[in-house]
Every structure is written in C-alpha cells, then in structure tokens.
Scaffold this motif. Structure first.
Motif, short mmCIF file in Angstrom:
data_model
loop_
_atom_site.label_atom_id
_atom_site.label_comp_id
_atom_site.label_asym_id
_atom_site.label_seq_id
_atom_site.Cartn_x
_atom_site.Cartn_y
_atom_site.Cartn_z
N LEU A 163 -10.70 -4.51 7.47
CA LEU A 163 -11.38 -3.29 6.99
C LEU A 163 -10.57 -2.64 5.86
O LEU A 163 -11.12 -2.26 4.84
N VAL A 164 -9.26 -2.52 6.06
CA VAL A 164 -8.40 -1.90 5.05
C VAL A 164 -8.47 -2.65 3.73
O VAL A 164 -8.57 -2.06 2.66
N LEU A 165 -8.42 -3.97 3.81
CA LEU A 165 -8.46 -4.76 2.58
C LEU A 165 -9.80 -4.62 1.89
O LEU A 165 -9.86 -4.53 0.66
N LYS A 166 -10.88 -4.52 2.64
CA LYS A 166 -12.19 -4.30 2.03
C LYS A 166 -12.24 -2.93 1.35
O LYS A 166 -12.75 -2.78 0.24
N LEU A 167 -11.69 -1.92 2.02
CA LEU A 167 -11.67 -0.56 1.44
C LEU A 167 -10.80 -0.49 0.19
O LEU A 167 -11.16 0.14 -0.80
N SER A 168 -9.64 -1.13 0.26
CA SER A 168 -8.72 -1.04 -0.86
C SER A 168 -9.16 -1.88 -2.06
O SER A 168 -8.85 -1.55 -3.20
N LEU A 169 -9.91 -2.93 -1.80
CA LEU A 169 -10.40 -3.78 -2.89
C LEU A 169 -11.77 -3.33 -3.38
O LEU A 169 -12.26 -3.82 -4.40
#
Length: 144
Positions: free
Chosen positions: A136-142
């Motif tokens: 989830l974090v990587l989707k949000l940050s990217l």
C-alpha cells in the motif's frame, strides 16, 4: 535488551519480582505484551508465561493496528512509510545502541529461541501484515 536492563536493576527489586520479570523477558514478551490485557484481565497475575491463547489474541491485536512496520529494517518501504507519516527518512535514532557494556547472555541462542517460539510465530504473521502495508505504501508513494 530487556534481560540486560533487568540484570542492571536487580538490586532494586525483590527476588520474586526479579524472577517474574525475567521470566516475562525471556518467554515471548511481545506476544504477552499484546495480549495480556485481554487474556489476563482480572487474574492479577502479571508474570504468566504466554500460551497459544495469548498468541491468537496478539495476532488479533496486530490485525487491529492501522499499520505494522519493522523499525529495524532499512528497507525502502520503511523510509517511504516514515516519509508519508511526515517523519522524514530516519528520525528514530538508536540512542541505546552498543551501550550494554560487557553483557554476556546467560542462556545460549537455542535456549532463547525455544523460550520464544510464540514470538517467532507472531513475527512470521506480522511479516505478512507488513508486506500488505508495504504494498500500500509503495502504491501511495509512487502514485499508482
């Protein structure tokens, strides 16, 4: 580190308190700390060794966390998570690192591992949750 702390404070507590706290520090402390308020409620017994029941309650507790993160990891996910929280790349320095002096653990690694089987199982469960959170974090940050 819990055991080291207790040994340093041993002369300030009764033998009964010391032995009870040492037992907690050595026996799946994380599982106990996440579950005792629910499993041990009303018993007055703080020094109970965790059981399978404690493990299941600890897993439920982790499921109720908004986010689970391993702060010992230097992974991209950890730094991105902290950044999304507004905490910067590395705000949590280890102030107690290497301050144990000449502490030598009284038990061997195998003994500690056998005393912490529940914590090891809880950590395996937590790693699955951390991967979900990381995705989830990587989707949000990217921005995907």
């Amino acid at each position: 580190s819990h055991e080291r702390h207790l040994l340093a404070k041993r002369d300030r507590m009764s033998q009964r308190d010391f032995e009870g706290r040492l037992s907690l520090a050595r026996n799946s402390y994380v599982t106990w700390s996440l579950s005792h308020g629910l499993v041990g409620r009303g018993t007055g017994e703080v020094n109970a060794v965790p059981s399978r029941e404690h493990l299941e309650v600890a897993k439920d507790a982790l499921l109720n966390f908004d986010f689970v993160m391993d702060m010992t990891s230097g992974a991209v996910c950890t730094s991105q998570s902290l950044k999304l929280m507004g905490l910067g790349a590395d705000p949590l320095r280890r102030h107690n690192a290497n301050k144990g002096g000449d502490f030598e653990a009284p038990l061997g690694r195998d003994q500690y591992e056998s005393l912490n089987v529940l914590d090891a199982e809880l950590y395996e469960f937590a790693k699955k949750l951390m991967q979900i959170d990381c995705d989830l974090v990587l989707k949000l940050s990217l921005g995907d």
